[in-house]
Write a protein that holds these residues in place. Structure first.
Motif, mmCIF file in Angstrom:
data_model
loop_
_atom_site.group_PDB
_atom_site.id
_atom_site.type_symbol
_atom_site.label_atom_id
_atom_site.label_comp_id
_atom_site.label_asym_id
_atom_site.label_seq_id
_atom_site.Cartn_x
_atom_site.Cartn_y
_atom_site.Cartn_z
ATOM 1 N N LEU A 173 -9.106 2.106 -0.629
ATOM 2 C CA LEU A 173 -9.256 3.310 0.183
ATOM 3 C C LEU A 173 -10.346 4.156 -0.462
ATOM 4 C CD1 LEU A 173 -8.523 5.479 2.277
ATOM 5 C CD2 LEU A 173 -6.705 6.236 0.713
ATOM 6 N N LEU A 177 -2.096 8.853 6.435
ATOM 7 C CA LEU A 177 -2.569 7.466 6.434
ATOM 8 C C LEU A 177 -1.512 6.598 5.760
ATOM 9 C CD1 LEU A 177 -4.831 5.336 6.826
ATOM 10 C CD2 LEU A 177 -5.801 6.111 4.645
ATOM 11 N N THR A 178 -1.026 5.608 6.486
ATOM 12 C CA THR A 178 0.070 4.772 5.988
ATOM 13 C C THR A 178 -0.384 3.316 5.855
ATOM 14 O OG1 THR A 178 1.698 6.183 7.076
ATOM 15 C CG2 THR A 178 2.439 3.984 6.427
ATOM 16 N N PHE A 179 -0.134 2.732 4.695
ATOM 17 C CA PHE A 179 -0.373 1.301 4.461
ATOM 18 C C PHE A 179 0.982 0.610 4.316
ATOM 19 C CE2 PHE A 179 -4.135 3.459 2.868
ATOM 20 C CZ PHE A 179 -5.179 2.655 3.293
ATOM 21 N N ILE A 198 -11.399 1.720 4.815
ATOM 22 C CA ILE A 198 -10.501 0.770 4.145
ATOM 23 C C ILE A 198 -11.234 -0.558 4.052
ATOM 24 C CG2 ILE A 198 -8.273 -0.406 4.256
ATOM 25 C CD1 ILE A 198 -7.453 1.895 6.262
ATOM 26 N N ALA A 220 -2.774 -0.767 8.247
ATOM 27 C CA ALA A 220 -2.820 0.686 8.121
ATOM 28 C C ALA A 220 -2.749 1.377 9.485
ATOM 29 C CB ALA A 220 -4.106 1.088 7.406
ATOM 30 N N ASP A 221 -2.194 2.586 9.471
ATOM 31 C CA ASP A 221 -2.281 3.453 10.652
ATOM 32 C C ASP A 221 -2.459 4.885 10.192
ATOM 33 O OD1 ASP A 221 0.208 5.192 10.778
ATOM 34 O OD2 ASP A 221 1.167 3.239 10.711
ATOM 35 N N ASN A 252 -9.819 -2.374 9.083
ATOM 36 C CA ASN A 252 -10.672 -2.360 7.885
ATOM 37 C C ASN A 252 -12.142 -2.345 8.293
ATOM 38 O OD1 ASN A 252 -8.214 -2.714 6.624
ATOM 39 N ND2 ASN A 252 -8.925 -4.362 5.297
ATOM 40 N N GLY A 272 0.798 -1.215 0.000
ATOM 41 C CA GLY A 272 0.000 0.000 0.000
ATOM 42 C C GLY A 272 0.834 1.269 0.000
ATOM 43 N N THR A 320 -6.402 -3.878 -1.663
ATOM 44 C CA THR A 320 -7.031 -3.052 -0.637
ATOM 45 C C THR A 320 -7.638 -1.815 -1.287
ATOM 46 O OG1 THR A 320 -5.441 -3.800 1.015
ATOM 47 C CG2 THR A 320 -6.580 -1.737 1.486
#
Length: 322
Positions: A113, A100-102, A72, A79-80, A88, A59, A111
């Motif tokens: 978003l 937003l980090t994947f 998500i 993710a965070d 999710n 991601g 995935t």
């Protein structure tokens, strides 16, 4: 009012439900590979014009430049948001400036978003879908790149809610409706016993399988004909290819049949190296399974429940204890 792409991930594109009605002109639909996860996110956000970012295997990293609700769905990419783990299938509200980090996928392969009211970008032939093979749709017809700015369409926040009843289907049996060339193949009764591995050469055009050779009684070539989504084509090497959203619109190889629409989402979530079995089914069952999937999606609003009193920190703690 936008999302900034800090890192695009491995293969991330903007997708919708596809660009339909143009196959007779040689244009395949593109669109979200996992229709179920894609629609789940858009229904949870009550989007009138469904559109999402589809990420494959690895991601990306995105910065919100506006307050907006997002969700998500599909594969879990750990993710965070600003360092707080999120899950999710939960509607969150991002604040402007949050990141937003994947990461690498650990369950499934693709995935989605999705943001409230979608993106304010141009449609091509009535669709947002990116078709990278021919370079149309999404952002300039290509995968997302670092520093891209994706404008948001009327971004809004909304009450948070979650749904637990949609999970990645890990079943390895992929059912298909036998096609009109089915009886040109030898030993069709043993095909369900063959385990096929998904090749790392698979992409949005076709999922290539490697395993036992499937032979025909007389020749792999046919007069070219239209190719529906999910067609199982077998060329001269005897290896099946399941043709997906970015497929060519016509083809001249024999086809075993067509994968159930309801089984395409679980196929789209299989990573290279996964094993599947091709199992013969019936048209009647395929129709019934599709109707059941659509009915379940239509009931999403009724199945979702409010979690607005659950903070992200509590959510993070809950996730760590699972």
């Amino acid at each position: 009012m936008s999302i900034e792409v800090i890192h695009p991930g491995m293969f991330s594109t903007i997708q919708d439900a596809g660009r339909h009605g143009l196959q007779h002109k040689g244009l395949s639909p593109a669109g979200a590979m996992d229709y179920k996860s894609f629609m789940l996110g858009n229904l949870m956000l009550e989007n009138d014009n469904p559109v999402s970012i589809e990420m494959t295997m690895q991601g990306g990293v995105f910065k919100f430049n506006s307050d907006v609700a997002f969700i998500i769905t599909g594969a879990d990419m750990n993710a965070d948001i600003n360092g707080d783990a999120i899950s999710n299938q939960i509607v969150y509200n991002a604040k402007a400036g949050e990141v937003l980090t994947f990461r690498q996928v650990n369950n499934g392969y693709r995935t989605y978003l999705t943001v409230k009211n979608g993106f304010d970008i141009e449609t091509i032939k009535g669709s947002y879908a990116t078709h990278t093979k021919i370079g149309i749709g999404g952002l300039n017809g290509r995968t997302l790149q670092a520093d891209n700015i994706i404008p948001l369409k009327d971004p809004k926040t909304m009450p948070t809610k979650r749904i637990n009843t949609f999970e990645i289907d890990k079943m390895d049996h992929i059912r298909f409706i036998p096609g009109k060339q089915y009886h040109r193949f030898k030993d069709v009764h043993v095909i369900p016993n063959y385990a096929y591995e998904i090749s790392n050469t698979s992409d949005r055009m076709g999922i290539r399988l490697t395993g036992e050779r499937i032979d025909v009684k007389h020749g792999h070539d046919i007069i070219s004909e239209p190719i529906p989504l999910g067609s199982i084509q077998v060329s001269t090497d005897g290896q099946p290819i399941i043709l997906m959203n970015d497929r060519q619109t016509v083809g001249g190889y024999v086809k075993l049949g067509t994968v159930y629409f309801a089984d395409l989402p679980k196929l789209a979530q299989k990573a290279p190296g996964s094993e599947i079995y091709l199992v013969e089914g019936t048209l009647e069952e395929a129709i019934a399974e599709k109707e059941e999937m659509i009915n379940r999606l239509n009931e999403v609003s009724n199945r979702a429940y409010d979690i607005r009193h659950t903070s992200r920190r509590i959510e993070q703690l809950l996730k760590r204890t699972v």
